[in-house]
Design an enzyme around this catalytic site. Sequence first.
Site, PDB file in Angstrom:
ATOM      1  N   GLU A 287       0.850  -1.188   0.000  1.00 24.31           N
ATOM      2  CA  GLU A 287       0.000   0.000   0.000  1.00 24.31           C
ATOM      3  C   GLU A 287       0.886   1.239   0.000  1.00 24.31           C
ATOM      4  OE1 GLU A 287      -2.404  -0.311   3.441  1.00 24.31           O
ATOM      5  OE2 GLU A 287      -3.662  -1.932   2.673  1.00 24.31           O
ATOM      6  N   HIS A 288       0.330   2.349  -0.419  1.00 23.38           N
ATOM      7  CA  HIS A 288       1.098   3.593  -0.435  1.00 23.38           C
ATOM      8  C   HIS A 288       1.379   4.060   0.993  1.00 23.38           C
ATOM      9  CE1 HIS A 288       0.791   4.075  -4.749  1.00 23.38           C
ATOM     10  NE2 HIS A 288      -0.526   3.944  -4.695  1.00 23.38           N
ATOM     11  N   ALA A 289       2.552   4.630   1.187  1.00 21.87           N
ATOM     12  CA  ALA A 289       2.904   5.174   2.495  1.00 21.87           C
ATOM     13  C   ALA A 289       1.904   6.255   2.882  1.00 21.87           C
ATOM     14  CB  ALA A 289       4.322   5.746   2.461  1.00 21.87           C
TER      15      ALA A 289
END
Length: 688
Positions: A287-289
């Site tokens: 997942e994106h930070a």
Amino acid sequence: IVFDWTAEVSIELHEQPKLSVASYDINASTYEMYLERNVEGQLKYNHPIPGILKLREGENAIISIDEERDDMVKGSVCQYGSMPEPKMDTAAIIICLSVDSIPTNMSLFTMIGSNNGCKGRKVDNEMEKEVSKQALIYKIDDTNFPWNLTLYHQNANGPVCSMNQKFGPGGVYLINVKVPEGPSNRTVDCEVGVVSTATDFWQPIWIPLVVLVVVILLIVVLACLDITYPRVREEILRKMGRWTPEDETRAPEKKSTRLNSLDTFRGFAITTMIFVNYGGGGYYFLEHAAWHGLSLADFVFPWFMFMVGVSIVLSVQSQIRRGISKKVILEKVFIRFLKLFIIGALLNTSIVVDLSQWRFPGVLQRIAFTFLVCSILEILFIPNLGATEQVGGERMTVSDDNEFTETGKFLHEDYPEKKVNTWKFGARAATDAASCQGKSLLFYTWPQWILVTIITGIWFGVTYGVAAPGCPRQYMGPGGLADGGMYPECTGGIAGYIDRLIFGKHMYQHPTCKALYKTTQAYDPEGLLGSLTSILTVYSGVLAGHVVVTCKSSRVGLLLRLIILTICSLGIGIALCEGSLTGGWVPINKNLWTPSFVMITSASAYGILALSYYIVDFAKIWCGSPFRSAGKNPLFLYVGSYIFYNYFPFNWQTENEHGPKMLQAIVGTVCWLLVGLYLDCKKKYYKI
């Protein structure tokens, strides 16, 4: 011991440290319990447990047993309600007291937790509790990293106990607070046990990997059979006397000299993008930070933009060789820019058609903008990089979109003599650059470098020199609860302020930082200020394209230059962020598209391209399939996966667990890979 009214008649003992767990079928509502100890078949003693256990349907109880002196034991009962059922990446803690002689008002207890996990840094965070009968139940909302836990009591002068514990996903844990009876200076001990075992965090990953390895081995075996089959066929036909001279003189098929590694990397990037968009199994590193930092998902978009830069060079150089005028090339570039932008804008209405909140920025819009800028730079400020190259008496030419074709011996009637067009910059550009042994390519591309540096400098000037109203200068945080809640309305700093000022409601309303930091301001990850540094990402691909075009006759030289670019980009990126994932002078941040983020992701792109070139085109260990086929129709696959996102078999509703989510993401991604293979087999390539 756990009593469960609704359980089947069974006893299951799980050997865990300092704890045994059993389930019993209950036929009464009250119990008087005794602890019996047998030694060599003889009853040694019978010790009653204080109090009467009263259980209703669905309720549970924990009996704590402590061994005392003289081989005696004593026990205490801790009743609580229903068994917690934590979901993906969460756990539950049950806190009980091991003595009944002290007040058991559990609401007086408080637990403070600190965690440096993937959902953001939490320092002295008071955790939400649920008082259930004689126990406290706490929810651990992030099991990916260890927790520092401290238990407090309102009537105590200091902490009751502290611990550092790594909890497993889906697990239920018991913290048994042992308070010895006696003077007030007694010591307190907290023992941790397991009530319900955690699920296997890595199982949904290693099982598909094992299947993938088996499939690869099967493909290798079939490939070997395909290679050896013609020889077997020839021997059989010779023995049968049916081998004809025409078979021996049959001309071999002409091999394409297309650089398959470019399609392979492009296909890998679009495949990973689709996999991440389908959830990536719910794993935090897919997942994106949330804000500052870097995860695998954050690399995907920069990789794709990097390959856009490579394609710009190949396309422009091909048209230059065909004698197409700059004006015509610019017209084609502008038309493609408009098509990409319009498609991206339309995709933003695929979920909810609400024109009052129609999002203007987007993924394809950013690609369109950077494509336009870098294409103009390539057309205006670059010479013909390979017009006079000859390899072993043969000439190599570049055609549109990465197609390399051998034209045989140089024929004047096919390629009439004419003066090389150097496009004003560098009279010896074509001969020096094409040989991959002449002057540095930087000498011929200095106008591009100057302009890209100026554009990047604008980002630095605005970000570090201009303060958003109500926010400190150089602020690049997520706002909300971050920074102690000092700047709740400053999400994204000046970058977010500019977007909100220009776009209003026509921008992304659910940034990645919203859930963690409770932000109230909108922020668009494809905003205006970040688009400036996105040009640097695409231009990194342009540099790789220059290397591919000018060094295509020297495979070692091409690899060497890609490795040098990898090292240089990585060094610059580490210097900018000062070696920190979440801090430094210029933090790594995809939402802001910081220069450190650009250099780190570009370094990975150079490295993967070098590795792909070595495996696919240099050593020819792998043909690049199925990614090579996907790389020939990247836009079609991306738009298709976006439009059919909620359609079976690409997607379906699953349980909130890693296993089902990973299965759904893999199936959806494989389906689009099969679509790419089908289109490639049918020689159907959709471009704009």
